[in-house]
Motif scaffolding. Structure first.
Motif, PDB file in Angstrom:
ATOM      1  N   LYS A   1       5.127  -0.506  18.025  1.00 23.90           N
ATOM      2  CA  LYS A   1       6.043   0.479  17.453  1.00 23.90           C
ATOM      3  C   LYS A   1       5.382   1.363  16.388  1.00 23.90           C
ATOM      4  CE  LYS A   1      10.361  -2.203  18.024  1.00 23.90           C
ATOM      5  NZ  LYS A   1      11.391  -1.208  18.362  1.00 23.90           N
ATOM      6  N   THR A   2       4.559   0.732  15.521  1.00 19.52           N
ATOM      7  CA  THR A   2       4.054   1.433  14.332  1.00 19.52           C
ATOM      8  C   THR A   2       2.595   1.850  14.418  1.00 19.52           C
ATOM      9  OG1 THR A   2       3.294  -0.579  13.198  1.00 19.52           O
ATOM     10  CG2 THR A   2       5.626   0.037  12.917  1.00 19.52           C
ATOM     11  N   GLY A   3       1.836   1.221  15.350  1.00 20.45           N
ATOM     12  CA  GLY A   3       0.397   1.476  15.413  1.00 20.45           C
ATOM     13  C   GLY A   3      -0.389   0.685  14.384  1.00 20.45           C
ATOM     14  N   LEU A   4       0.310  -0.125  13.589  1.00 18.49           N
ATOM     15  CA  LEU A   4      -0.317  -0.853  12.489  1.00 18.49           C
ATOM     16  C   LEU A   4      -0.395  -2.348  12.790  1.00 18.49           C
ATOM     17  CD1 LEU A   4       1.670   0.815   9.547  1.00 18.49           C
ATOM     18  CD2 LEU A   4      -0.479   1.592  10.568  1.00 18.49           C
ATOM     19  N   LEU A   5      -1.235  -3.042  12.036  1.00 20.56           N
ATOM     20  CA  LEU A   5      -1.324  -4.495  12.112  1.00 20.56           C
ATOM     21  C   LEU A   5      -0.476  -5.094  10.993  1.00 20.56           C
ATOM     22  CD1 LEU A   5      -5.176  -4.590  12.606  1.00 20.56           C
ATOM     23  CD2 LEU A   5      -3.460  -4.972  14.378  1.00 20.56           C
ATOM     24  N   VAL A   6      -0.148  -6.357  11.111  1.00 21.28           N
ATOM     25  CA  VAL A   6       0.588  -7.028  10.044  1.00 21.28           C
ATOM     26  C   VAL A   6      -0.402  -7.411   8.948  1.00 21.28           C
ATOM     27  CG1 VAL A   6       1.963  -9.054   9.437  1.00 21.28           C
ATOM     28  CG2 VAL A   6       2.383  -7.850  11.591  1.00 21.28           C
ATOM     29  N   ASP A   7      -0.261  -6.776   7.787  1.00 24.32           N
ATOM     30  CA  ASP A   7      -1.197  -6.995   6.690  1.00 24.32           C
ATOM     31  C   ASP A   7      -0.493  -6.640   5.378  1.00 24.32           C
ATOM     32  OD1 ASP A   7      -4.322  -7.406   6.180  1.00 24.32           O
ATOM     33  OD2 ASP A   7      -3.621  -5.850   4.810  1.00 24.32           O
ATOM     34  N   PRO A   8      -0.864  -7.316   4.269  1.00 20.70           N
ATOM     35  CA  PRO A   8      -0.253  -6.997   2.977  1.00 20.70           C
ATOM     36  C   PRO A   8      -0.464  -5.547   2.534  1.00 20.70           C
ATOM     37  CG  PRO A   8      -1.488  -9.049   2.845  1.00 20.70           C
ATOM     38  CD  PRO A   8      -1.790  -8.458   4.191  1.00 20.70           C
ATOM     39  N   TYR A   9      -1.451  -4.883   3.128  1.00 21.43           N
ATOM     40  CA  TYR A   9      -1.796  -3.488   2.839  1.00 21.43           C
ATOM     41  C   TYR A   9      -0.579  -2.554   2.922  1.00 21.43           C
ATOM     42  CZ  TYR A   9      -4.743   0.714   4.043  1.00 21.43           C
ATOM     43  OH  TYR A   9      -5.370   1.922   4.112  1.00 21.43           O
ATOM     44  N   PHE A  10       0.299  -2.785   3.892  1.00 21.52           N
ATOM     45  CA  PHE A  10       1.356  -1.810   4.186  1.00 21.52           C
ATOM     46  C   PHE A  10       2.614  -2.063   3.351  1.00 21.52           C
ATOM     47  CE2 PHE A  10      -1.380  -2.356   7.914  1.00 21.52           C
ATOM     48  CZ  PHE A  10      -1.981  -1.113   7.870  1.00 21.52           C
ATOM     49  N   SER A  11       3.506  -1.078   3.336  1.00 25.40           N
ATOM     50  CA  SER A  11       4.590  -1.061   2.349  1.00 25.40           C
ATOM     51  C   SER A  11       5.690  -2.085   2.587  1.00 25.40           C
ATOM     52  CB  SER A  11       5.221   0.337   2.307  1.00 25.40           C
ATOM     53  OG  SER A  11       4.249   1.336   2.139  1.00 25.40           O
ATOM     54  N   ALA A  12       6.030  -2.393   3.850  1.00 25.10           N
ATOM     55  CA  ALA A  12       7.228  -3.191   4.134  1.00 25.10           C
ATOM     56  C   ALA A  12       7.219  -4.544   3.426  1.00 25.10           C
ATOM     57  CB  ALA A  12       7.399  -3.382   5.638  1.00 25.10           C
ATOM     58  N   THR A  13       6.065  -5.231   3.445  1.00 25.72           N
ATOM     59  CA  THR A  13       6.040  -6.562   2.830  1.00 25.72           C
ATOM     60  C   THR A  13       6.068  -6.455   1.302  1.00 25.72           C
ATOM     61  OG1 THR A  13       3.606  -6.709   2.888  1.00 25.72           O
ATOM     62  CG2 THR A  13       4.817  -7.573   4.797  1.00 25.72           C
TER      63      THR A  13
ATOM     64  N   GLN B   1      -2.025   8.367  -2.900  1.00 26.79           N
ATOM     65  CA  GLN B   1      -2.454   7.034  -2.464  1.00 26.79           C
ATOM     66  C   GLN B   1      -1.331   6.495  -1.577  1.00 26.79           C
ATOM     67  OE1 GLN B   1      -1.984   3.832  -5.312  1.00 26.79           O
ATOM     68  NE2 GLN B   1      -1.371   5.233  -6.940  1.00 26.79           N
ATOM     69  N   ARG B   2      -1.693   6.024  -0.391  1.00 24.41           N
ATOM     70  CA  ARG B   2      -0.671   5.619   0.567  1.00 24.41           C
ATOM     71  C   ARG B   2      -0.281   4.147   0.380  1.00 24.41           C
ATOM     72  NH1 ARG B   2      -3.839   6.788   5.888  1.00 24.41           N
ATOM     73  NH2 ARG B   2      -5.183   5.362   4.738  1.00 24.41           N
ATOM     74  N   GLU B   3       0.851   3.767   0.979  1.00 24.79           N
ATOM     75  CA  GLU B   3       1.350   2.385   1.012  1.00 24.79           C
ATOM     76  C   GLU B   3       1.824   1.849  -0.332  1.00 24.79           C
ATOM     77  OE1 GLU B   3      -1.601   3.055   4.205  1.00 24.79           O
ATOM     78  OE2 GLU B   3      -2.112   2.605   2.135  1.00 24.79           O
ATOM     79  N   THR B   4       1.313   2.391  -1.432  1.00 22.54           N
ATOM     80  CA  THR B   4       1.738   1.942  -2.761  1.00 22.54           C
ATOM     81  C   THR B   4       3.248   2.140  -2.890  1.00 22.54           C
ATOM     82  OG1 THR B   4      -0.426   2.341  -3.721  1.00 22.54           O
ATOM     83  CG2 THR B   4       1.439   2.331  -5.241  1.00 22.54           C
TER      84      THR B   4
ATOM     85  N   ALA C   1       5.953  12.506   7.715  1.00 22.96           N
ATOM     86  CA  ALA C   1       5.677  11.580   8.824  1.00 22.96           C
ATOM     87  C   ALA C   1       4.401  10.772   8.606  1.00 22.96           C
ATOM     88  CB  ALA C   1       5.598  12.350  10.136  1.00 22.96           C
ATOM     89  N   THR C   2       3.401  11.323   7.900  1.00 22.90           N
ATOM     90  CA  THR C   2       2.154  10.571   7.702  1.00 22.90           C
ATOM     91  C   THR C   2       2.385   9.387   6.776  1.00 22.90           C
ATOM     92  OG1 THR C   2       1.322  11.831   5.774  1.00 22.90           O
ATOM     93  CG2 THR C   2       0.811  12.707   7.959  1.00 22.90           C
ATOM     94  N   ASN C   3       3.086   9.605   5.672  1.00 26.15           N
ATOM     95  CA  ASN C   3       3.368   8.502   4.752  1.00 26.15           C
ATOM     96  C   ASN C   3       4.327   7.491   5.370  1.00 26.15           C
ATOM     97  OD1 ASN C   3       1.971   8.803   2.086  1.00 26.15           O
ATOM     98  ND2 ASN C   3       2.839  10.854   2.239  1.00 26.15           N
ATOM     99  N   ALA C   4       5.320   7.988   6.103  1.00 27.07           N
ATOM    100  CA  ALA C   4       6.264   7.081   6.771  1.00 27.07           C
ATOM    101  C   ALA C   4       5.531   6.159   7.741  1.00 27.07           C
ATOM    102  CB  ALA C   4       7.331   7.884   7.502  1.00 27.07           C
ATOM    103  N   SER C   5       4.493   6.703   8.377  1.00 19.71           N
ATOM    104  CA  SER C   5       3.771   5.931   9.404  1.00 19.71           C
ATOM    105  C   SER C   5       2.920   4.814   8.816  1.00 19.71           C
ATOM    106  CB  SER C   5       2.901   6.866  10.260  1.00 19.71           C
ATOM    107  OG  SER C   5       1.718   7.244   9.581  1.00 19.71           O
TER     108      SER C   5
ATOM    109  N   LEU D   1      19.687   1.803  -5.003  1.00 20.72           N
ATOM    110  CA  LEU D   1      18.239   1.894  -5.208  1.00 20.72           C
ATOM    111  C   LEU D   1      17.594   2.831  -4.183  1.00 20.72           C
ATOM    112  CD1 LEU D   1      17.409  -1.904  -5.770  1.00 20.72           C
ATOM    113  CD2 LEU D   1      17.971  -0.162  -7.499  1.00 20.72           C
ATOM    114  N   ALA D   2      16.438   3.330  -4.533  1.00 17.17           N
ATOM    115  CA  ALA D   2      15.661   4.186  -3.622  1.00 17.17           C
ATOM    116  C   ALA D   2      14.238   3.654  -3.535  1.00 17.17           C
ATOM    117  CB  ALA D   2      15.647   5.628  -4.127  1.00 17.17           C
ATOM    118  N   PHE D   3      13.705   3.642  -2.321  1.00 21.20           N
ATOM    119  CA  PHE D   3      12.290   3.293  -2.114  1.00 21.20           C
ATOM    120  C   PHE D   3      11.497   4.568  -1.855  1.00 21.20           C
ATOM    121  CE2 PHE D   3       9.387   3.315   1.566  1.00 21.20           C
ATOM    122  CZ  PHE D   3       8.269   2.757   0.983  1.00 21.20           C
ATOM    123  N   GLY D   4      10.268   4.535  -2.296  1.00 24.86           N
ATOM    124  CA  GLY D   4       9.351   5.605  -1.905  1.00 24.86           C
ATOM    125  C   GLY D   4       7.916   5.184  -2.076  1.00 24.86           C
ATOM    126  N   THR D   5       7.038   5.759  -1.240  1.00 24.49           N
ATOM    127  CA  THR D   5       5.624   5.736  -1.570  1.00 24.49           C
ATOM    128  C   THR D   5       5.458   6.778  -2.678  1.00 24.49           C
ATOM    129  OG1 THR D   5       5.397   7.037   0.466  1.00 24.49           O
ATOM    130  CG2 THR D   5       4.630   4.760   0.535  1.00 24.49           C
TER     131      THR D   5
END
Length: 493
Positions: A126-138, A81-84, A182-186, A159-163
């Motif tokens: 830069k990322t191909g993505l929209l700003v949305d709560p869906y993605f990991s950064a926020t 499952q991505r972005e989690t 690269a797919t998960n990073a994207s 600490l370490a982050f990961g999907t």
């Protein structure tokens, strides 16, 4: 001598392990559901320990079912499952907070602020993505803000982050491997898909320390060896990809213009755009489809948050059905134009609307409406949402006219016939519908030398049934107009 591959498919509601042989045939499968946590409205969490134990259990069970030992496995592929988002202590491996799931909307206000401040165009470039709560950064930002001392500890490299792929890899290798692909990073809002690297400007924008992030490898690569204590023997991890990219790979959609749609908890339509990252003007996502030998292949993607989850809600929430399988016979007894529209915006609307505030609704109820109509509307909502994506892709210049489908829902032939009807397109169901796990196995098999090339993999794909449109354009357009009207009404309230 037959060679085997183990695929770990860590999904939103369950973990699955599958063993494939060197012809792509499935030899064993084990699946285990785990709890979902909804601490507040719009929040969705998982306990990372539940994920970890379910993955270990299913891997052991699959080996047992296949009468194999880990020493028979040439390589492991992980799909997830991505972005989690998980952040853990490097010294102990213990998460500092529960996993925040891709469906979670808690960072919606932060996203609104980023957009109001004018950051979305640069982020999309830069990322191909929209700003949305869906993605990991926020989600990362939320954890670092809410867990006392987390920001300072992250900056100190504690600490370490990961999907989920990265978290599982860390655990499997005893903390030796902190990698993603690269797919998960994207999917993080932090990865520059043109440079194929974490973007310093975006890290600064989100105030996320680079020390927190994993190194990014190809999707078919040497990710490290798992500790012998888990399965009895050390085995190399050779493949990694987010679940939708893994499904595209398992469907062997290697040529520009080929498309697949996966129907699981959510629905994800992905179109191969070749070596060009095609920017969407209609709020679709540009993403890395896979990266092999350092060369990225790109895709355009439309994400629907609720597909199978709508049927799960009809079963567990409303208790209209006892089993998901009942939906097919109920729909078969119901005319397509029954007048009821279920818009399953339980966690907002995904592409192409991207409305995190929208909530689900049912329109068109009358005294004659019964269980059949509501259940059928639930199935149809999945098809109408796919039509939304097809329309957006068409406006961007690439219309998928044939679709390879997979995921648990595609066992329902009524659903696929209605999908072909409403899209006006051929819908192909492969012989093996669990193509997400298959894609992970293919990626691992490429690195292990079991499969020579993408061409060799392409020859393994088999169609089980092809659904052709059987509806007139007028019928199709009339039904779809009702859907568009229902979504419009939902967004204006």
């Amino acid at each position: 001598m037959t060679r085997y591959l183990l695929a770990i498919d860590q999904g939103t509601t369950s973990s699955r392990a599958m063993i494939f042989d060197d012809t792509g045939e499935c030899r064993a499968t084990s699946q285990q559901e785990f709890p979902q946590h909804f601490p507040e409205s719009g929040w969705v969490e998982h306990d990372p320990e539940d994920i970890w134990t379910s993955v270990l259990d299913t891997c052991r069970n699959a080996l047992k079912e296949a009468s194999l030992s880990a020493s028979d496995i040439a390589g492991i592929g992980i799909t997830n499952q991505r972005e989690t988002t998980v952040i853990w202590n490097r010294a102990t491996g213990e998460p500092i907070y529960k996993a925040i799931v891709w469906q979670d909307r808690r960072s919606a206000k932060f996203c609104e602020q980023l957009k109001a401040d004018g950051h979305e165009p640069k982020i999309q470039d830069k990322t191909g993505l929209l700003v949305d709560p869906y993605f990991s950064a926020t989600k990362i930002r939320w954890i670092l803000d809410q867990v006392p001392g987390a920001q300072a500890r992250a900056e100190n490299g504690e600490l370490a982050f990961g999907t989920i792929d990265t978290f599982l890899l860390w655990r499997l290798t005893g903390g030796k491997s902190h990698y993603t692909d690269a797919t998960n990073a994207s999917r993080t809002l932090l990865f520059n898909i043109h440079d194929q690297a974490w973007d310093p400007e975006l890290l600064k924008l989100f105030n996320i320390p680079a020390e927190l992030l994993p190194d990014v490898l190809d999707s078919s690569d040497a990710f490290g060896d798992i500790d012998a204590e888990w399965l009895g023997t050390s085995v190399p991890v050779y493949g990694m990809a987010g679940d939708q990219q893994a499904a595209l790979f398992g469907q062997t959609c290697f040529r520009e213009g080929m498309a697949k749609s996966t129907y699981g908890t959510g629905c994800f339509l992905m179109l191969n755009t070749g070596d060009k990252p095609l920017r969407s003007n209609y709020r679709l996502l540009t993403t890395v489809a896979y990266r092999i030998n350092g060369k990225p292949t790109y895709a355009q993607e439309g994400s629907i948050f609720i597909a199978g989850a709508a049927i799960q809600w009809l079963r567990d929430g409303l208790k209209l059905i006892r089993m998901a399988q009942e939906t097919e016979s109920l729909a078969a007894q119901t005319p397509a134009n029954h007048g009821v529209y279920l818009v399953p915006a339980f966690t907002g609307l995904g592409a192409p609307h991207w409305d995190p505030k929208a909530r689900g609704a049912i329109f068109g109820l009358t005294r004659d409406t019964g269980i059949k109509e509501i259940v059928t509307a639930g199935l149809q909502s999945v098809c109408y949402q796919t039509k939304d994506l097809q329309k957006a892709m068409e406006k961007d210049g690439l219309r998928p006219t044939a679709l390879r489908v997979d995921g648990g829902m595609v066992e329902n032939s009524w659903l696929l016939q209605f999908l072909a009807n409403i899209l006006g397109a051929t819908v192909d169901r492969p012989k093996l519908i669990e193509t997400t796990a298959l894609g992970a196995a293919y990626l691992a098999g490429l690195k292990a030398g079991i499969f020579e090339s993408l061409d060799a993999l392409e020859e393994l794909w088999q169609c089980e049934h092809s659904f052709q449109p059987e509806m007139t354009k007028a019928q199709r357009d009339g039904l779809y107009e009702g859907w568009v009207e229902a979504v419009d009404r939902l967004q204006t309230h």
